[in-house]
Design an enzyme around this catalytic site. Structure first.
Site, short mmCIF file in Angstrom:
data_model
loop_
_atom_site.label_atom_id
_atom_site.label_comp_id
_atom_site.label_asym_id
_atom_site.label_seq_id
_atom_site.Cartn_x
_atom_site.Cartn_y
_atom_site.Cartn_z
CB THR A 127 42.07 20.64 -37.82
OG1 THR A 127 40.89 22.10 -37.61
CG2 THR A 127 41.07 18.93 -37.88
CG ASP A 129 39.05 24.17 -39.12
OD1 ASP A 129 38.83 25.56 -37.80
OD2 ASP A 129 39.99 24.49 -40.19
CD GLU A 189 17.36 33.24 -31.91
OE1 GLU A 189 18.24 33.07 -31.77
OE2 GLU A 189 16.22 32.58 -30.97
CD GLU A 224 37.83 31.43 -39.92
OE1 GLU A 224 38.80 32.59 -39.88
OE2 GLU A 224 38.63 30.45 -39.71
O1 F6P Z 1 42.49 24.99 -39.39
C1 F6P Z 1 42.48 25.43 -38.02
C2 F6P Z 1 41.87 26.99 -37.93
O2 F6P Z 1 41.89 27.01 -36.85
C3 F6P Z 1 40.45 27.78 -38.86
O3 F6P Z 1 39.58 27.55 -38.11
C4 F6P Z 1 41.54 28.81 -38.99
O4 F6P Z 1 40.85 29.19 -40.36
C5 F6P Z 1 42.40 28.76 -39.47
O5 F6P Z 1 43.05 27.80 -38.42
C6 F6P Z 1 43.83 30.00 -38.48
O6 F6P Z 1 44.72 29.96 -38.55
P1 F6P Z 1 46.27 31.50 -37.90
O7 F6P Z 1 46.08 30.40 -36.57
O8 F6P Z 1 46.99 30.51 -39.20
O9 F6P Z 1 45.25 32.37 -38.41
#
Ligand code: F6P
Length: 320
Positions: A127, A129, A189, A224
């Site tokens: 991932t 993340d 920043e 996000e």
């Molecule tokens: O889990 C990885 C990720 O890229 C997250 O950072 C993001 O919030 C999510 O997947 C977006 O998922 P999808 O591609 O299903 O919209």
């Protein structure tokens, strides 16, 4: 010794998944073990969308982003009935164990399948993340962070030219790793992550003061999970009166040719996962700690929340 294993990628794709799949497949074949590619994540196991792979099937993919196996977020697999069907299909094709490459949701599914059916499973953290507990690294996080840096470098040029505040929204619903890492590397920043609370009044007062002192522009990186970049940008413009623009990087962060780090680490992890599964290990995840491959308990990996490195949080504030 297992004689036949399967490999699948699940959840959000990440650059380097292909390198991991290639490594699993070639390690298994080198060990004289059959390896099935399961397409489109858990859904492929439910729909019997699978194929026995050969060495050549994973040629010419190490440099590609995405995943040659395809991926999905599969609601059916989240049910006991769905997992039972997945197990039955494994039996039908003689697949004795699985390597599952994905994020925490995918590994949670793997852990449930293993607990309910006893089928051997080895996980790999995949991932962008970088939010899987027990490992410093997840496949794809390095490429994604570099993609963000590229965007930051470009945004700096235009922000400076116009003396604007630029807000960049990056991915990470529950984890600020991408934001904090790319924010530090990009010299932002302000870096807003879901792990912390913010007082926008204080931030905006700081910004006004900085502009009075002659600052040319300000870069804000927001994960996000904190709020949308649009919302943050609106608040900043209203409270400071400074011309503000917002960029949302979106799925661009998930694509692209994997970096050297993502290719090499994914290859190392793929080999370890295949060898461990073949030798009869189960319920483990391979990851990295202090740059060495480590083996983590699968249940621990999915039942604990990875914390953002406090050193990163401290540094981001100190260098502001
Ligand atoms: O889990 C990885 C990720 O890229 C997250 O950072 C993001 O919030 C999510 O997947 C977006 O998922 P999808 O591609 O299903 O919209």
């Amino acid at each position: 010794m297992l004689k036949s294993i399967g490999v699948l990628t699940s959840g959000g794709d990440s650059p380097g998944m292909n390198a991991a799949v290639r490594s699993v497949v070639r390690t298994a074949i080198y060990s004289g073990v059959d390896v099935w590619g399961i397409y489109n994540g858990w859904r492929g196991l439910l729909d019997e969308d699978l194929k026995k792979l050969e060495r050549k099937d994973v040629g010419d993919i190490i440099q590609r982003g995405g995943t040659m196996l395809g991926t999905a977020r599969c609601k059916r697999f989240q049910t006991v009935e769905g997992r039972k069907l997945a197990y039955e299909h494994m039996q039908k094709y003689g697949i004795q164990g699985l390597v599952v490459i994905g994020g925490d949701g995918s590994l949670r599914g793997a852990s449930e399948l293993s607990a309910e059916s006893g089928v051997p499973i080895v996980g790999l953290p995949g991932t962008i993340d970088n939010d899987v507990w027990g490992t410093d690294y997840t496949i794809g996080c390095d490429t994604a962070a570099n993609t963000i840096i590229d965007a930051i470098n470009k945004l700096r040029d235009t922000a400076s030219a116009h003396r604007r505040v630029v807000v960049l929204e990056v991915m990470g619903h529950h984890s600020g790793w991408l934001a904090i890492t790319s924010g530090i590397a990009g010299g932002a920043e302000y870096i807003l992550v879901p792990e912390e609370e913010y007082d926008m009044d204080i931030i905006c007062d700081d910004m006004k003061y900085a502009y009075k002192q002659g600052k040319r522009y300000i870069l804000v990186v927001v994960a996000e999970g904190v709020a949308s970049g649009i919302e943050i940008g609106k608040i900043i413009e209203e409270k400071t009166g400074i011309d503000t623009r917002v960029s949302v990087l979106g799925h661009i962060q998930r694509g692209g040719s994997p970096t050297v780090q993502d290719r090499v680490k994914a290859s190392q992890l793929g080999e370890k996962a295949a060898l461990a599964l073949i030798s009869g290990m189960s319920d483990v995840v391979f990851g990295f700690q202090a740059d060495r491959v480590v083996c983590i308990n699968l249940h621990d990996a999915v039942n604990n929340k990875k914390q953002l490195d406090p050193e990163y949080l401290r540094l981001s504030k100190e260098l502001f």
